[in-house]
Design a protein around this motif. Structure first.
Motif, PDB file in Angstrom:
ATOM      1  N   ARG A  47       5.904 -10.083  -1.793  1.00 51.37           N
ATOM      2  CA  ARG A  47       5.798 -11.252  -0.912  1.00 51.37           C
ATOM      3  C   ARG A  47       6.972 -11.261   0.076  1.00 51.37           C
ATOM      4  O   ARG A  47       6.800 -11.482   1.274  1.00 51.37           O
ATOM      5  N   ILE A  48       8.177 -10.979  -0.423  1.00 51.67           N
ATOM      6  CA  ILE A  48       9.360 -10.922   0.442  1.00 51.67           C
ATOM      7  C   ILE A  48       9.205  -9.804   1.477  1.00 51.67           C
ATOM      8  O   ILE A  48       9.479  -9.990   2.666  1.00 51.67           O
ATOM      9  N   LEU A  49       8.742  -8.649   1.022  1.00 50.65           N
ATOM     10  CA  LEU A  49       8.557  -7.513   1.931  1.00 50.65           C
ATOM     11  C   LEU A  49       7.456  -7.779   2.956  1.00 50.65           C
ATOM     12  O   LEU A  49       7.564  -7.364   4.107  1.00 50.65           O
ATOM     13  N   ARG A  50       6.416  -8.485   2.550  1.00 53.32           N
ATOM     14  CA  ARG A  50       5.330  -8.831   3.490  1.00 53.32           C
ATOM     15  C   ARG A  50       5.847  -9.798   4.557  1.00 53.32           C
ATOM     16  O   ARG A  50       5.584  -9.629   5.743  1.00 53.32           O
ATOM     17  N   ARG A  51       6.599 -10.805   4.122  1.00 52.94           N
ATOM     18  CA  ARG A  51       7.167 -11.759   5.086  1.00 52.94           C
ATOM     19  C   ARG A  51       8.117 -11.084   6.067  1.00 52.94           C
ATOM     20  O   ARG A  51       8.267 -11.518   7.197  1.00 52.94           O
ATOM     21  N   GLY A  52       8.765 -10.011   5.616  1.00 51.12           N
ATOM     22  CA  GLY A  52       9.675  -9.261   6.479  1.00 51.12           C
ATOM     23  C   GLY A  52       8.961  -8.271   7.385  1.00 51.12           C
ATOM     24  O   GLY A  52       9.595  -7.621   8.208  1.00 51.12           O
ATOM     25  N   GLY A  53       7.649  -8.125   7.221  1.00 50.98           N
ATOM     26  CA  GLY A  53       6.883  -7.224   8.070  1.00 50.98           C
ATOM     27  C   GLY A  53       6.928  -5.766   7.653  1.00 50.98           C
ATOM     28  O   GLY A  53       6.590  -4.888   8.446  1.00 50.98           O
ATOM     29  N   PHE A  54       7.306  -5.508   6.402  1.00 50.99           N
ATOM     30  CA  PHE A  54       7.394  -4.129   5.921  1.00 50.99           C
ATOM     31  C   PHE A  54       6.116  -3.642   5.260  1.00 50.99           C
ATOM     32  O   PHE A  54       5.841  -2.447   5.238  1.00 50.99           O
ATOM     33  N   VAL A  55       5.349  -4.578   4.694  1.00 49.71           N
ATOM     34  CA  VAL A  55       4.083  -4.225   4.052  1.00 49.71           C
ATOM     35  C   VAL A  55       2.990  -5.178   4.528  1.00 49.71           C
ATOM     36  O   VAL A  55       3.268  -6.274   5.022  1.00 49.71           O
ATOM     37  N   LYS A  56       1.753  -4.717   4.351  1.00 50.34           N
ATOM     38  CA  LYS A  56       0.580  -5.548   4.608  1.00 50.34           C
ATOM     39  C   LYS A  56      -0.178  -5.648   3.298  1.00 50.34           C
ATOM     40  O   LYS A  56      -0.136  -4.734   2.474  1.00 50.34           O
ATOM     41  N   SER A  57      -0.883  -6.758   3.139  1.00 54.54           N
ATOM     42  CA  SER A  57      -1.683  -6.910   1.932  1.00 54.54           C
ATOM     43  C   SER A  57      -3.131  -7.147   2.317  1.00 54.54           C
ATOM     44  O   SER A  57      -3.428  -7.709   3.372  1.00 54.54           O
ATOM     45  N   ALA A  58      -4.018  -6.675   1.448  1.00 54.29           N
ATOM     46  CA  ALA A  58      -5.453  -6.904   1.622  1.00 54.29           C
ATOM     47  C   ALA A  58      -5.999  -7.418   0.302  1.00 54.29           C
ATOM     48  O   ALA A  58      -5.641  -6.916  -0.767  1.00 54.29           O
ATOM     49  N   ARG A  59      -6.836  -8.404   0.385  1.00 51.14           N
ATOM     50  CA  ARG A  59      -7.438  -8.981  -0.825  1.00 51.14           C
ATOM     51  C   ARG A  59      -8.737  -8.265  -1.153  1.00 51.14           C
ATOM     52  O   ARG A  59      -9.274  -7.527  -0.349  1.00 51.14           O
ATOM     53  N   GLY A  60      -9.183  -8.521  -2.342  1.00 52.92           N
ATOM     54  CA  GLY A  60     -10.504  -8.025  -2.718  1.00 52.92           C
ATOM     55  C   GLY A  60     -10.480  -6.798  -3.594  1.00 52.92           C
ATOM     56  O   GLY A  60      -9.427  -6.328  -4.029  1.00 52.92           O
ATOM     57  N   LYS A  61     -11.674  -6.299  -3.831  1.00 54.74           N
ATOM     58  CA  LYS A  61     -11.856  -5.183  -4.753  1.00 54.74           C
ATOM     59  C   LYS A  61     -11.098  -3.928  -4.323  1.00 54.74           C
ATOM     60  O   LYS A  61     -10.586  -3.183  -5.150  1.00 54.74           O
ATOM     61  N   ILE A  62     -11.038  -3.676  -3.038  1.00 55.30           N
ATOM     62  CA  ILE A  62     -10.309  -2.499  -2.552  1.00 55.30           C
ATOM     63  C   ILE A  62      -8.971  -2.907  -1.919  1.00 55.30           C
ATOM     64  O   ILE A  62      -8.398  -2.179  -1.129  1.00 55.30           O
ATOM     65  N   GLY A  63      -8.490  -4.067  -2.314  1.00 54.47           N
ATOM     66  CA  GLY A  63      -7.246  -4.593  -1.766  1.00 54.47           C
ATOM     67  C   GLY A  63      -6.021  -3.935  -2.363  1.00 54.47           C
ATOM     68  O   GLY A  63      -6.089  -3.064  -3.220  1.00 54.47           O
ATOM     69  N   GLY A  64      -4.889  -4.390  -1.876  1.00 52.90           N
ATOM     70  CA  GLY A  64      -3.607  -3.879  -2.340  1.00 52.90           C
ATOM     71  C   GLY A  64      -2.590  -3.969  -1.231  1.00 52.90           C
ATOM     72  O   GLY A  64      -2.802  -4.651  -0.223  1.00 52.90           O
ATOM     73  N   TYR A  65      -1.504  -3.278  -1.407  1.00 56.72           N
ATOM     74  CA  TYR A  65      -0.418  -3.277  -0.437  1.00 56.72           C
ATOM     75  C   TYR A  65      -0.295  -1.912   0.214  1.00 56.72           C
ATOM     76  O   TYR A  65      -0.440  -0.884  -0.443  1.00 56.72           O
ATOM     77  N   THR A  66      -0.024  -1.925   1.515  1.00 60.85           N
ATOM     78  CA  THR A  66       0.230  -0.711   2.278  1.00 60.85           C
ATOM     79  C   THR A  66       1.467  -0.951   3.142  1.00 60.85           C
ATOM     80  O   THR A  66       1.849  -2.094   3.389  1.00 60.85           O
ATOM     81  N   LEU A  67       2.072   0.131   3.594  1.00 59.81           N
ATOM     82  CA  LEU A  67       3.179  -0.007   4.535  1.00 59.81           C
ATOM     83  C   LEU A  67       2.642  -0.585   5.839  1.00 59.81           C
ATOM     84  O   LEU A  67       1.562  -0.200   6.294  1.00 59.81           O
ATOM     85  N   ALA A  68       3.390  -1.487   6.451  1.00 58.86           N
ATOM     86  CA  ALA A  68       2.969  -2.117   7.703  1.00 58.86           C
ATOM     87  C   ALA A  68       3.181  -1.199   8.905  1.00 58.86           C
ATOM     88  O   ALA A  68       2.582  -1.404   9.956  1.00 58.86           O
ATOM     89  N   ARG A  69       4.023  -0.209   8.739  1.00 62.99           N
ATOM     90  CA  ARG A  69       4.281   0.771   9.803  1.00 62.99           C
ATOM     91  C   ARG A  69       4.719   2.079   9.144  1.00 62.99           C
ATOM     92  O   ARG A  69       5.015   2.100   7.953  1.00 62.99           O
ATOM     93  N   PRO A  70       4.792   3.143   9.905  1.00 67.60           N
ATOM     94  CA  PRO A  70       5.179   4.427   9.312  1.00 67.60           C
ATOM     95  C   PRO A  70       6.563   4.371   8.655  1.00 67.60           C
ATOM     96  O   PRO A  70       7.457   3.650   9.117  1.00 67.60           O
ATOM     97  N   ALA A  71       6.731   5.149   7.606  1.00 64.59           N
ATOM     98  CA  ALA A  71       7.994   5.173   6.857  1.00 64.59           C
ATOM     99  C   ALA A  71       9.178   5.511   7.754  1.00 64.59           C
ATOM    100  O   ALA A  71      10.281   5.006   7.541  1.00 64.59           O
ATOM    101  N   ARG A  72       8.978   6.315   8.774  1.00 60.81           N
ATOM    102  CA  ARG A  72      10.082   6.705   9.666  1.00 60.81           C
ATOM    103  C   ARG A  72      10.558   5.533  10.527  1.00 60.81           C
ATOM    104  O   ARG A  72      11.631   5.601  11.126  1.00 60.81           O
ATOM    105  N   GLU A  73       9.757   4.448  10.594  1.00 59.99           N
ATOM    106  CA  GLU A  73      10.113   3.278  11.401  1.00 59.99           C
ATOM    107  C   GLU A  73      10.672   2.127  10.568  1.00 59.99           C
ATOM    108  O   GLU A  73      11.028   1.086  11.112  1.00 59.99           O
ATOM    109  N   ILE A  74      10.737   2.305   9.269  1.00 64.65           N
ATOM    110  CA  ILE A  74      11.272   1.252   8.395  1.00 64.65           C
ATOM    111  C   ILE A  74      12.737   1.567   8.115  1.00 64.65           C
ATOM    112  O   ILE A  74      13.067   2.552   7.459  1.00 64.65           O
TER     113      ILE A  74
END
Length: 161
Positions: A47-74
């Protein structure tokens, strides 16, 4: 100087997502299990990382967390700031005044404050130049990189295989 649990596990959770590759995702149970933390704690960190714009979340059966941008930009320094903050802030002396209203050294020449400020400058320099992609290296490679970033020699033990 100590890193908080949020900072340590936050970086580890981001790193775990980075290893999934572009577009790869993980659920909270997967993240928690992989990092040895409860699902509730993984949720708090994400939740902290999502609020900071580092990850995105998706709900549902195929949901989960992904990086919000490429690793080289974090930038690791930005992540640490989001998860807990810096070691030495300008109000550090005010927060460490003991039983007094202000630190007894606040109005005088304080060598301790100079030490903490210098340490923070070095830490900031390394963290500002380090990306999540950099952390995806092995320990020996990262040790070499950090040595060059901070201009400081480290003698980290290298695992023998």
């Amino acid at each position: 100087m100590k890193l908080s649990s949020n900072e340590e596990y936050g970086l580890r959770c981001l790193l775990r997502l980075g290893y999934e590759g572009p577009g790869g995702s993980l659920t909270l149970p997967e993240i928690g299990q992989a990092e040895g933390v409860s699902e509730a704690y993984a949720a708090k960190i994400m939740r902290i990382l999502r609020r900071g714009g580092f990850v995105k979340s998706a709900r549902g059966k195929i949901g989960g967390y992904t990086l919000a941008r490429p690793a080289r930009e974090i930038i690791v320094g930005d992540v640490i700031d989001q998860l807990g903050g810096r070691f030495f802030e300008n109000d550090f002396c005010d927060r460490h005044a003991g039983q007094m209203e202000t630190c007894t050294h606040s109005g005088v020449d304080c060598s301790v404050r100079s030490l903490w400020k210098a340490l923070q400058v070095v830490v900031d320099e390394v963290l500002r130049k380090t990306t999540l992609q950099d952390l995806m290296r092995d320990e020996e490679q990262m040790s070499v990189l950090v040595t060059h970033l901070g201009g400081v020699g480290f003698n980290l033990p290298v695992k023998q295989t």
